[in-house]
Design a protein around this motif. Structure first.
Motif, PDB file in Angstrom:
ATOM      1  N   ILE A   1      -3.378   0.877 -34.712  1.00 11.28           N
ATOM      2  CA  ILE A   1      -3.554   2.295 -34.384  1.00 11.28           C
ATOM      3  C   ILE A   1      -2.634   2.728 -33.244  1.00 11.28           C
ATOM      4  CG2 ILE A   1      -5.203   4.028 -33.537  1.00 11.28           C
ATOM      5  CD1 ILE A   1      -7.347   2.538 -35.201  1.00 11.28           C
ATOM      6  N   PRO A   2      -2.577   2.021 -32.113  1.00 11.26           N
ATOM      7  CA  PRO A   2      -1.629   2.429 -31.069  1.00 11.26           C
ATOM      8  C   PRO A   2      -0.175   2.396 -31.525  1.00 11.26           C
ATOM      9  CG  PRO A   2      -3.226   0.896 -30.170  1.00 11.26           C
ATOM     10  CD  PRO A   2      -3.435   0.930 -31.652  1.00 11.26           C
ATOM     11  N   VAL A   3       0.164   1.462 -32.401  1.00 16.06           N
ATOM     12  CA  VAL A   3       1.535   1.399 -32.921  1.00 16.06           C
ATOM     13  C   VAL A   3       1.858   2.697 -33.665  1.00 16.06           C
ATOM     14  CG1 VAL A   3       3.117   0.201 -34.475  1.00 16.06           C
ATOM     15  CG2 VAL A   3       1.490  -1.116 -33.115  1.00 16.06           C
ATOM     16  N   ILE A   4       0.943   3.132 -34.520  1.00 14.34           N
ATOM     17  CA  ILE A   4       1.148   4.358 -35.288  1.00 14.34           C
ATOM     18  C   ILE A   4       1.169   5.576 -34.370  1.00 14.34           C
ATOM     19  CG2 ILE A   4       0.104   5.859 -37.036  1.00 14.34           C
ATOM     20  CD1 ILE A   4      -0.981   3.213 -38.326  1.00 14.34           C
ATOM     21  N   LEU A   5       0.214   5.662 -33.449  1.00 16.12           N
ATOM     22  CA  LEU A   5       0.128   6.825 -32.566  1.00 16.12           C
ATOM     23  C   LEU A   5       1.327   6.937 -31.626  1.00 16.12           C
ATOM     24  CD1 LEU A   5      -3.665   6.820 -31.624  1.00 16.12           C
ATOM     25  CD2 LEU A   5      -2.464   8.297 -33.259  1.00 16.12           C
ATOM     26  N   ILE A   6       1.736   5.823 -31.055  1.00 17.30           N
ATOM     27  CA  ILE A   6       2.879   5.850 -30.139  1.00 17.30           C
ATOM     28  C   ILE A   6       4.170   6.118 -30.908  1.00 17.30           C
ATOM     29  CG2 ILE A   6       4.271   4.451 -28.550  1.00 17.30           C
ATOM     30  CD1 ILE A   6       1.587   3.146 -27.673  1.00 17.30           C
ATOM     31  N   GLY A   7       4.314   5.519 -32.073  1.00 14.54           N
ATOM     32  CA  GLY A   7       5.498   5.775 -32.897  1.00 14.54           C
ATOM     33  C   GLY A   7       5.602   7.245 -33.296  1.00 14.54           C
ATOM     34  N   ALA A   8       4.494   7.808 -33.741  1.00 14.53           N
ATOM     35  CA  ALA A   8       4.482   9.227 -34.121  1.00 14.53           C
ATOM     36  C   ALA A   8       4.668  10.115 -32.890  1.00 14.53           C
ATOM     37  CB  ALA A   8       3.175   9.567 -34.827  1.00 14.53           C
ATOM     38  N   GLY A   9       4.008   9.756 -31.801  1.00  9.00           N
ATOM     39  CA  GLY A   9       4.116  10.546 -30.572  1.00  9.00           C
ATOM     40  C   GLY A   9       5.529  10.617 -30.044  1.00  9.00           C
ATOM     41  N   LYS A  10       6.241   9.526 -30.134  1.00  7.69           N
ATOM     42  CA  LYS A  10       7.626   9.498 -29.658  1.00  7.69           C
ATOM     43  C   LYS A  10       8.505  10.418 -30.495  1.00  7.69           C
ATOM     44  CE  LYS A  10      11.916   7.740 -29.108  1.00  7.69           C
ATOM     45  NZ  LYS A  10      13.055   8.317 -29.804  1.00  7.69           N
ATOM     46  N   GLU A  11       8.297  10.414 -31.803  1.00 10.06           N
ATOM     47  CA  GLU A  11       9.090  11.280 -32.672  1.00 10.06           C
ATOM     48  C   GLU A  11       8.705  12.746 -32.488  1.00 10.06           C
ATOM     49  OE1 GLU A  11      11.769  10.072 -34.089  1.00 10.06           O
ATOM     50  OE2 GLU A  11      11.082   8.196 -33.210  1.00 10.06           O
ATOM     51  N   ILE A  12       7.430  13.032 -32.266  1.00  5.07           N
ATOM     52  CA  ILE A  12       6.990  14.406 -31.987  1.00  5.07           C
ATOM     53  C   ILE A  12       7.582  14.878 -30.661  1.00  5.07           C
ATOM     54  CG2 ILE A  12       4.991  15.833 -31.418  1.00  5.07           C
ATOM     55  CD1 ILE A  12       3.439  14.132 -33.513  1.00  5.07           C
ATOM     56  N   TYR A  13       7.598  14.000 -29.671  1.00  9.94           N
ATOM     57  CA  TYR A  13       8.218  14.339 -28.385  1.00  9.94           C
ATOM     58  C   TYR A  13       9.703  14.667 -28.561  1.00  9.94           C
ATOM     59  CZ  TYR A  13      10.253  13.805 -23.758  1.00  9.94           C
ATOM     60  OH  TYR A  13      10.965  14.019 -22.607  1.00  9.94           O
ATOM     61  N   ASP A  14      10.403  13.846 -29.326  1.00 11.55           N
ATOM     62  CA  ASP A  14      11.827  14.114 -29.585  1.00 11.55           C
ATOM     63  C   ASP A  14      12.018  15.472 -30.261  1.00 11.55           C
ATOM     64  OD1 ASP A  14      12.590  11.709 -28.500  1.00 11.55           O
ATOM     65  OD2 ASP A  14      12.992  10.728 -30.418  1.00 11.55           O
ATOM     66  N   TRP A  15      11.137  15.787 -31.197  1.00 12.88           N
ATOM     67  CA  TRP A  15      11.241  17.041 -31.954  1.00 12.88           C
ATOM     68  C   TRP A  15      10.950  18.244 -31.064  1.00 12.88           C
ATOM     69  CZ3 TRP A  15       6.646  19.485 -34.501  1.00 12.88           C
ATOM     70  CH2 TRP A  15       6.997  20.600 -35.247  1.00 12.88           C
ATOM     71  N   LYS A  16       9.844  18.186 -30.304  1.00 11.66           N
ATOM     72  CA  LYS A  16       9.434  19.325 -29.473  1.00 11.66           C
ATOM     73  C   LYS A  16      10.356  19.537 -28.276  1.00 11.66           C
ATOM     74  CE  LYS A  16       5.630  20.865 -31.391  1.00 11.66           C
ATOM     75  NZ  LYS A  16       5.494  22.234 -31.842  1.00 11.66           N
ATOM     76  N   SER A  17      10.776  18.452 -27.646  1.00 10.31           N
ATOM     77  CA  SER A  17      11.590  18.579 -26.433  1.00 10.31           C
ATOM     78  C   SER A  17      13.069  18.804 -26.749  1.00 10.31           C
ATOM     79  CB  SER A  17      11.453  17.324 -25.572  1.00 10.31           C
ATOM     80  OG  SER A  17      12.092  16.217 -26.187  1.00 10.31           O
ATOM     81  N   LYS A  18      13.448  18.510 -27.985  1.00 15.74           N
ATOM     82  CA  LYS A  18      14.851  18.604 -28.407  1.00 15.74           C
ATOM     83  C   LYS A  18      15.782  17.731 -27.550  1.00 15.74           C
ATOM     84  CE  LYS A  18      14.324  23.254 -30.290  1.00 15.74           C
ATOM     85  NZ  LYS A  18      13.502  22.942 -31.332  1.00 15.74           N
ATOM     86  N   LYS A  19      15.206  16.702 -26.916  1.00 15.72           N
ATOM     87  CA  LYS A  19      15.992  15.770 -26.107  1.00 15.72           C
ATOM     88  C   LYS A  19      16.468  14.574 -26.916  1.00 15.72           C
ATOM     89  CE  LYS A  19      13.910  16.856 -21.669  1.00 15.72           C
ATOM     90  NZ  LYS A  19      13.193  16.344 -20.509  1.00 15.72           N
ATOM     91  N   GLY A  20      15.867  14.368 -28.048  1.00 12.35           N
ATOM     92  CA  GLY A  20      16.233  13.235 -28.886  1.00 12.35           C
ATOM     93  C   GLY A  20      16.447  13.697 -30.306  1.00 12.35           C
ATOM     94  N   ASN A  21      16.592  12.741 -31.195  1.00 13.16           N
ATOM     95  CA  ASN A  21      16.793  13.029 -32.607  1.00 13.16           C
ATOM     96  C   ASN A  21      15.613  12.460 -33.389  1.00 13.16           C
ATOM     97  OD1 ASN A  21      17.933  13.743 -35.021  1.00 13.16           O
ATOM     98  ND2 ASN A  21      19.238  11.931 -35.134  1.00 13.16           N
TER      99      ASN A  21
END
Length: 72
Positions: A31-51
């Motif tokens: 569960i943490p693997v899925i949540l952290i993996g998804a959270g990192k990609e959501i952060y990249d999307w919302k912050s526009k700092k990553g891809n």
């Protein structure tokens, strides 16, 4: 061919799983693997700092899942 970034995501998934399994059961440690993996990609999307990429998320989860399957 995939970039080295995918290897980093795979290794991160392994690391997250190994830390999580200290506190949770083998299955729940995914569960943490899925949540952290998804959270990192959501952060990249919302912050526009990553891809944000689906493949990054998939490789993160595959890293944790590979260790989980080895423990069966």
């Amino acid at each position: 061919m995939f970039k080295i970034d995918k290897l980093y995501h795979f290794i991160a998934g392994i690391f997250i799983y190994l830390v999580s399994v200290i506190f949770l059961s083998n299955l729940l440690a995914l569960i943490p693997v899925i949540l952290i993996g998804a959270g990192k990609e959501i952060y990249d999307w919302k912050s526009k700092k990553g891809n944000p990429e689906w493949w990054d998320f998939i490789f993160t989860v595959l890293g944790g899942l590979s260790i989980f399957l080895l423990t069966l």
